[in-house]
Design a protein around this motif. Structure first.
Motif, PDB file in Angstrom:
ATOM      1  N   GLU A   1      23.578  35.206  38.527  1.00  0.00           N
ATOM      2  CA  GLU A   1      22.487  35.243  37.559  1.00  0.00           C
ATOM      3  C   GLU A   1      22.977  35.811  36.217  1.00  0.00           C
ATOM      4  O   GLU A   1      22.672  35.281  35.143  1.00  0.00           O
ATOM      5  CB  GLU A   1      21.422  36.168  38.151  1.00  0.00           C
ATOM      6  CG  GLU A   1      20.000  35.933  37.777  1.00  0.00           C
ATOM      7  CD  GLU A   1      19.154  36.911  38.589  1.00  0.00           C
ATOM      8  OE1 GLU A   1      19.000  36.660  39.804  1.00  0.00           O
ATOM      9  OE2 GLU A   1      18.700  37.913  38.024  1.00  0.00           O
TER      10      GLU A   1
ATOM     11  N   ALA B   1      23.322  34.176  32.479  1.00  0.00           N
ATOM     12  CA  ALA B   1      22.599  34.728  31.333  1.00  0.00           C
ATOM     13  C   ALA B   1      23.493  34.848  30.103  1.00  0.00           C
ATOM     14  O   ALA B   1      23.037  34.677  28.980  1.00  0.00           O
ATOM     15  CB  ALA B   1      22.019  36.096  31.696  1.00  0.00           C
TER      16      ALA B   1
ATOM     17  N   ASN C   1      26.199  32.971  29.567  1.00  0.00           N
ATOM     18  CA  ASN C   1      26.914  31.702  29.384  1.00  0.00           C
ATOM     19  C   ASN C   1      28.397  31.795  29.716  1.00  0.00           C
ATOM     20  O   ASN C   1      29.241  31.410  28.912  1.00  0.00           O
ATOM     21  CB  ASN C   1      26.777  31.194  27.939  1.00  0.00           C
ATOM     22  CG  ASN C   1      25.345  31.007  27.544  1.00  0.00           C
ATOM     23  OD1 ASN C   1      24.502  30.695  28.387  1.00  0.00           O
ATOM     24  ND2 ASN C   1      25.049  31.206  26.285  1.00  0.00           N
TER      25      ASN C   1
ATOM     26  N   SER D   1      19.730  45.934  35.138  1.00  0.00           N
ATOM     27  CA  SER D   1      18.426  45.632  34.510  1.00  0.00           C
ATOM     28  C   SER D   1      17.876  46.796  33.693  1.00  0.00           C
ATOM     29  O   SER D   1      16.761  47.257  33.957  1.00  0.00           O
ATOM     30  CB  SER D   1      17.380  45.231  35.547  1.00  0.00           C
ATOM     31  OG  SER D   1      17.916  44.381  36.486  1.00  0.00           O
TER      32      SER D   1
ATOM     33  N   GLU E   1      18.551  36.070  22.011  1.00  0.00           N
ATOM     34  CA  GLU E   1      17.930  35.285  23.083  1.00  0.00           C
ATOM     35  C   GLU E   1      17.630  36.183  24.301  1.00  0.00           C
ATOM     36  O   GLU E   1      16.537  36.156  24.855  1.00  0.00           O
ATOM     37  CB  GLU E   1      18.934  34.198  23.458  1.00  0.00           C
ATOM     38  CG  GLU E   1      18.391  33.075  24.291  1.00  0.00           C
ATOM     39  CD  GLU E   1      19.558  32.171  24.681  1.00  0.00           C
ATOM     40  OE1 GLU E   1      20.216  31.631  23.777  1.00  0.00           O
ATOM     41  OE2 GLU E   1      19.807  32.044  25.902  1.00  0.00           O
ATOM     42  N   LEU E   2      18.621  37.010  24.667  1.00  0.00           N
ATOM     43  CA  LEU E   2      18.452  37.895  25.819  1.00  0.00           C
ATOM     44  C   LEU E   2      17.302  38.878  25.587  1.00  0.00           C
ATOM     45  O   LEU E   2      16.552  39.209  26.502  1.00  0.00           O
ATOM     46  CB  LEU E   2      19.738  38.678  26.072  1.00  0.00           C
ATOM     47  CG  LEU E   2      20.902  37.883  26.653  1.00  0.00           C
ATOM     48  CD1 LEU E   2      22.164  38.723  26.651  1.00  0.00           C
ATOM     49  CD2 LEU E   2      20.572  37.429  28.068  1.00  0.00           C
ATOM     50  N   ARG E   3      17.183  39.331  24.349  1.00  0.00           N
ATOM     51  CA  ARG E   3      16.141  40.313  24.056  1.00  0.00           C
ATOM     52  C   ARG E   3      14.763  39.707  24.331  1.00  0.00           C
ATOM     53  O   ARG E   3      13.888  40.331  24.911  1.00  0.00           O
ATOM     54  CB  ARG E   3      16.241  40.756  22.596  1.00  0.00           C
ATOM     55  CG  ARG E   3      15.380  41.938  22.250  1.00  0.00           C
ATOM     56  CD  ARG E   3      15.592  42.331  20.815  1.00  0.00           C
ATOM     57  NE  ARG E   3      15.257  41.234  19.928  1.00  0.00           N
ATOM     58  CZ  ARG E   3      14.063  41.074  19.372  1.00  0.00           C
ATOM     59  NH1 ARG E   3      13.106  41.940  19.585  1.00  0.00           N
ATOM     60  NH2 ARG E   3      13.827  40.042  18.584  1.00  0.00           N
ATOM     61  N   LYS E   4      14.622  38.438  23.917  1.00  0.00           N
ATOM     62  CA  LYS E   4      13.330  37.784  24.122  1.00  0.00           C
ATOM     63  C   LYS E   4      13.081  37.525  25.603  1.00  0.00           C
ATOM     64  O   LYS E   4      12.026  37.844  26.133  1.00  0.00           O
ATOM     65  CB  LYS E   4      13.315  36.454  23.352  1.00  0.00           C
ATOM     66  CG  LYS E   4      12.708  36.616  21.964  1.00  0.00           C
ATOM     67  CD  LYS E   4      12.629  35.278  21.263  1.00  0.00           C
ATOM     68  CE  LYS E   4      13.341  35.350  19.929  1.00  0.00           C
ATOM     69  NZ  LYS E   4      14.039  34.135  19.555  1.00  0.00           N
ATOM     70  N   VAL E   5      14.087  36.962  26.285  1.00  0.00           N
ATOM     71  CA  VAL E   5      13.908  36.555  27.675  1.00  0.00           C
ATOM     72  C   VAL E   5      13.703  37.772  28.584  1.00  0.00           C
ATOM     73  O   VAL E   5      12.832  37.780  29.450  1.00  0.00           O
ATOM     74  CB  VAL E   5      15.122  35.735  28.155  1.00  0.00           C
ATOM     75  CG1 VAL E   5      14.989  35.408  29.629  1.00  0.00           C
ATOM     76  CG2 VAL E   5      15.238  34.471  27.337  1.00  0.00           C
ATOM     77  N   LEU E   6      14.506  38.821  28.372  1.00  0.00           N
ATOM     78  CA  LEU E   6      14.468  39.971  29.278  1.00  0.00           C
ATOM     79  C   LEU E   6      13.594  41.095  28.745  1.00  0.00           C
ATOM     80  O   LEU E   6      13.520  42.161  29.350  1.00  0.00           O
ATOM     81  CB  LEU E   6      15.884  40.494  29.526  1.00  0.00           C
ATOM     82  CG  LEU E   6      16.869  39.477  30.113  1.00  0.00           C
ATOM     83  CD1 LEU E   6      18.269  40.047  30.151  1.00  0.00           C
ATOM     84  CD2 LEU E   6      16.436  39.063  31.513  1.00  0.00           C
ATOM     85  N   ASN E   7      13.005  40.876  27.582  1.00  0.00           N
ATOM     86  CA  ASN E   7      12.115  41.871  26.991  1.00  0.00           C
ATOM     87  C   ASN E   7      12.826  43.224  26.821  1.00  0.00           C
ATOM     88  O   ASN E   7      12.374  44.260  27.276  1.00  0.00           O
ATOM     89  CB  ASN E   7      10.866  42.032  27.872  1.00  0.00           C
ATOM     90  CG  ASN E   7       9.780  42.766  27.132  1.00  0.00           C
ATOM     91  OD1 ASN E   7       9.816  42.823  25.905  1.00  0.00           O
ATOM     92  ND2 ASN E   7       8.841  43.332  27.853  1.00  0.00           N
TER      93      ASN E   7
END
Lengths: 321, 621
Positions: free
Chosen positions: A136, A140, A142, A172, A199-205
């Motif tokens: 996973e 995340a 790439n 996490s 991108e990670l900030r948005k996806v993983l909050n």
């Protein structure tokens, strides 16, 4: 729970000090002085400053690699004293991304071993869950799964930074402290990493504390920006305001000094301008010696933070209007 | 496997390994060999000479077979030496790692203890230990091990300190590991090679020390034979029967010599610094191997570089770091060379004055003409004459180019006196005036400072002053402001700009920063994978790039004032220069790629003041 993910109160760090066997006072350096700020959920707080301003010391204190001399750091409502166990205790909440990603990877371990460490020691996962989580993580950031059995020296700077990022995300955490994550990278790779981060900030909050000396990079990723000079925050506000309408003369100097296409070379500052000696700091504002607006008040008393607008504050007696 | 091959490639080490292996095999097989009982006395046969019947190496004063005693004694000595080395290595390394990792008070207490142990002469200490424990081989082993513990502890502590401050140890702390676990899983694997190296170079000593104790009668007790006690017994008969002491003496010599030769070989093979060629001295000038020299071009260029090619030949691989670069600089002009890491911009700059280290660097083609003279045809002496005189360099980090132990004024005066016969006093005054010219405040007092006492910006000014000493015509500045803070960078750039205008200097400025190029350079050359892909006046190239790489690289750079946004990135990585594609090197990352790009080399096609290496340049249909 309305506590902000991260808040810092009157944080101080002094290196050295104490007394020798003969009772002489050893020299001390105040690397971080009286810092107070908080970060909102999902926000990116940019921290800008030149070398010696205390930004790395601050970062290391935030993640628990360095104990503060005084003051408190509150993470998700838990204060310092409640987290006595060091990074092992709160590594699940806050993690750190290094500037030199290659040297942050043990040269004698495979990528799989490196990524497994936080899963084993922070989360106590079993082998099967770990395998799924690593897949996973690689996805995340790439990276291809066949990289797992390779050693760090086989990777380029950009790939190593992705691995460092995957390791930081492994447990996490809610907050990432990014200490100059792109300054060792080429511009074309730098943009890849910055985009991945957003991108990670948005996806993983996630909530970011993004430390850099590069104003343009900080502006491109931050919601709010804190400008550090000589161990103190001199200006704090929304990213767009801080750089377009700086209040502190130092912020102004910084943003005019940044080399930029279509702007002539800056030639205003006197050649004598250097950082003050950290072993013998001047009284008053540390920037006074370089400041065109300085007067006797600046040279005698340290300015407090002043609220200019609701979201914009600066520590200056004679702010720019 | 690689390490083993490296060791055996070293002939002396291979010889040592062979001798040691032979000795070890023979002594291990001692119980199986058809030799006499080593302790069986036969007074009738005492002191037989070597090569006599029934005793190949003769017999000792009690008539015991020397060959048999030698093999059994060697077996014992080797065992004791190795065991002592292992014990000393394990205990010493453990102490060193703990002291180095925890630091502070732990370190202080442990290392002061070790220092006290080291203050005794080792043989005295060993004697004291044996005196307390009583004579005997096992006690001698303990004594030799104990005496060598400080040596390991100090060595390993030093290595551990440097590793404990590396970032991956911090990363391990953040991953939730505790101290002991970090020591075992992060520190130990990185220290292990050093332990092996230290051990391989000390086993010989240990064998010698054990033999020494036995020689004094404190080690093995009669009738048990080891090399030291054999030597001790033979000593009494040195005049009448020299063979009784020569035989064990030669064996000690053979063992210790072979162990040391092999140990040195292991050290050379494992030590990363020696491995990367720290001991190989580069030539005074870069090796030039070119088949033909390009014709001199007409024009008023001060520096004219034509299809320069520089390769690095490492093992069987050839890295084409610079693959045919051409450019020219006129007096008073500033040319910027911009590129990412690995694009060959620094190697280009160093090739101009033959400063690329050879081996592995070789200039394989092209010409570099400085005022009409080809520097690549010059001898070492001629090159040394033009370095500093016609072409001077400013490097990225002046802390590494300035000598840390000399005052900056002395370094400047030394360089002045090296080229001109002036007195010490005059040279010093000239040095101070140079420091004033690079706008160092209080130049007279700053000249007396050591490099570490100056800030980064001030040091770089000293670096610029050093470059200006002989009033060169060309200055090559290789990322001179990359290590500096932005406010200081602005000052240094302004200084360089003023200097070149005042002195009509040609400035070759190497950087990765478009902002810097835009502010300083008249013209710019963009490099990618060892070639110039685009060149032209800076403003034109930046405003209207022809090459897709230039355009997309400019898009990658965040500009202040742009607000929060997604940046455009270039996917993929630059190609490795030891495996370049047949066509355009940027083709795999380019969004406009066609068959024409990958088929064959794309030429640099001029159009007016500009030139571009692309089959489908931007802004054209």
């Amino acid at each position: 729970m309305n506590a902000p993910p991260l808040s810092v109160m009157n944080l101080e760090k002094t290196f050295g000090g104490g007394r020798t066997l003969l009772g002489q006072v050893k020299p001390s350096v105040h690397a971080v002085q009286d810092m107070t700020f908080s970060v909102e959920p999902g926000e990116t707080l940019g921290i800008v400053g030149e070398s010696g301003c205390g930004k790395s010391t601050l970062a290391r204190m935030l993640v628990g690699l360095l104990p503060p001399t005084s003051g408190d750091i509150e993470i998700e409502g838990t204060t310092m004293s409640e987290r006595a166990g060091g990074p092992a205790d709160f590594g699940r909440q806050i993690q750190y991304v290094f500037q030199d990603s290659l040297s942050s990877l043990n040269p004698r371990k495979t990528i799989r071993q490196i990524l497994e460490a936080p899963l084993i020691h922070l989360l106590g996962m079993d082998a099967a869950t770990r395998r799924a989580r690593i897949a996973e993580l690689l996805d995340a950031v790439n990276l291809r799964p066949e990289f797992l059995n390779r050693f760090p020296h086989e990777f380029s700077g950009g790939q190593a930074q992705r691995i460092g990022l995957a390791r930081a995300l492994a447990a996490s955490p809610r907050i990432l402290v990014l200490d100059e994550p792109v300054s060792a990278l080429d511009v074309s790779v730098q943009a890849q990493i910055l985009n991945l981060l957003s991108e990670l900030r948005k996806v993983l909050n996630l909530t970011y504390v993004f430390i850099s000396h590069d104003l343009a990079v900080v502006e491109a990723v931050s919601d709010r920006v804190a400008v550090l000079y000589f161990g103190r925050i001199v200006e704090l506000g929304r990213a767009e305001c801080v750089f377009s309408t700086p209040k502190h003369p130092y912020t102004d100097l910084l943003s005019r000094s940044a080399p930029s296409v279509g702007r002539p070379l800056l030639r205003t500052e006197a050649a004598a301008s250097e950082l003050p000696d950290p072993l013998h700091p001047p009284p008053g504002c540390a920037f006074a010696a370089r400041c065109p607006r300085a007067d006797d008040l600046c040279r005698s008393a340290t300015p407090e933070m002043n609220q200019h607008t609701e979201t914009h504050e600066a520590a200056c007696y004679h702010p720019i209007d | 496997m690689v390490t083993l091959r490296l060791i055996l490639r070293n002939r002396l080490a291979a010889f040592g390994a062979f001798v040691l292996l032979a000795v070890a095999v023979i002594s291990l097989l001692a119980p199986l060999l058809p030799i006499a009982d080593p302790d069986l006395t036969a007074p009738a046969n005492r002191l037989k000479l070597p090569f006599s019947e029934g005793a190949l190496l003769g017999t000792d004063h009690l008539g015991r077979d020397l060959l048999s005693r030698l093999i059994w004694g060697t077996r014992l000595s080797l065992f004791v030496g190795i065991a002592a080395a292992v014990i000393a290595a394990v205990i010493g390394s453990a102490i060193g790692i703990v002291a180095g990792f925890y630091g502070g008070r732990t370190d202080g207490v442990i290392m002061r203890g070790i220092d006290m142990l080291m203050a005794f002469p080792y043989i005295l200490l060993a004697l004291a230990i044996v005196a307390v424990l009583g004579p005997g081989l096992l006690n001698a082993l303990y004594a030799v091990a104990a005496v060598n513990i400080p040596f390991f502890a100090r060595n390993i502590r030093g290595v551990t300190v440097s590793i404990a401050h590396r970032e991956f140890v911090d990363a391990a702390k953040l991953a939730g590991m505790n101290g002991p676990r970090i020591i075992v899983s992060e520190i130990l694997p990185n220290v292990l090679p050093v332990i092996v190296i230290t051990m391989s170079t000390t086993i010989g000593w240990m064998i010698l020390e054990t033999a020494g104790l036995s020689f004094l009668g404190l080690g093995s007790q009669p009738p048990q034979a080891d090399l030291g006690s054999m030597l001790g017994e033979g000593r009494k008969l040195l005049i009448t029967a020299p063979h009784a002491s020569i035989v064990p003496g030669l064996m000690i010599f053979a063992i210790v010599m072979s162990v040391n030769l092999l140990g040195d070989g292991i050290r050379d093979a494992l030590d990363p610094r020696l491995r990367s060629g720290a001991l190989s001295r580069p030539a005074a000038a870069t090796l030039v191997e070119r088949s033909d020299i390009p014709e001199r071009q007409a024009g008023d260029a001060l520096l004219d570089v034509q299809s320069l090619q520089t390769d690095f030949q490492v093992g069987k691989r050839t890295y084409k770091a610079v693959g045919g670069v051409s450019f020219h600089v006129k007096p008073g002009e500033c040319l910027g060379i911009i590129g990412e890491s690995g694009s060959g911009k620094s190697v280009t700059a160093l090739s101009l004055a033959g400063l690329v280290a050879s081996p592995p660097g070789v200039i394989t083609g092209g010409a570099v003409r400085m005022g009409g003279e080809d520097t690549l045809s010059m001898t070492g002496d001629e090159l040394r004459h033009i370095r500093g005189k016609r072409i001077a360099y400013i490097f990225q980090d002046p802390l590494t180019t300035l000598h840390p132990l000399y005052r900056v004024g002395d370094q400047l005066s030394e360089a002045i006196r090296c080229h001109r016969p002036v007195s010490r006093q005059d040279a010093w005054e000239h040095a101070v005036s140079l420091l004033e010219q690079v706008r160092i405040p209080n130049a007279a007092s700053r000249a007396k400072a050591y490099p570490h006492e100056l800030s980064g910006g001030m040091r770089q000014r000293v670096g610029i002053a050093l470059a200006l000493i002989n009033e060169p015509e060309i200055i090559v500045a290789d990322e001179p402001t990359t290590a500096l803070d932005v406010t200081v960078q602005a000052q240094v750039l302004a200084l360089l700009d003023d200097l070149r205008r005042e002195r009509n200097l040609a400035l070759l400025f190497i950087t990765h920063d478009f902002g810097v190029v835009a502010q300083l350079c008249d013209r710019v050359a963009v490099m990618y994978a060892g070639r110039v892909v685009e060149t032209g006046p800076t403003a034109d190239v930046l405003a209207n790039p022809f090459h897709p790489y230039t355009r997309r690289l400019i898009d990658c750079v965040p500009e202040l004032g742009g607000g929060r946004r997604i940046l455009s990135a270039i996917p993929g990585l630059p190609p490795a220069v030891d495996d370049l594609p047949a066509g355009c090197a940027f083709a795999p990352r380019c969004d406009k790629v066609s068959d024409a790009c990958t088929a064959s080399q794309v030429a640099l096609i001029p159009s007016g003041a500009r030139a571009v290496r692309c089959v489908a340049p931007e802004g054209r249909p």
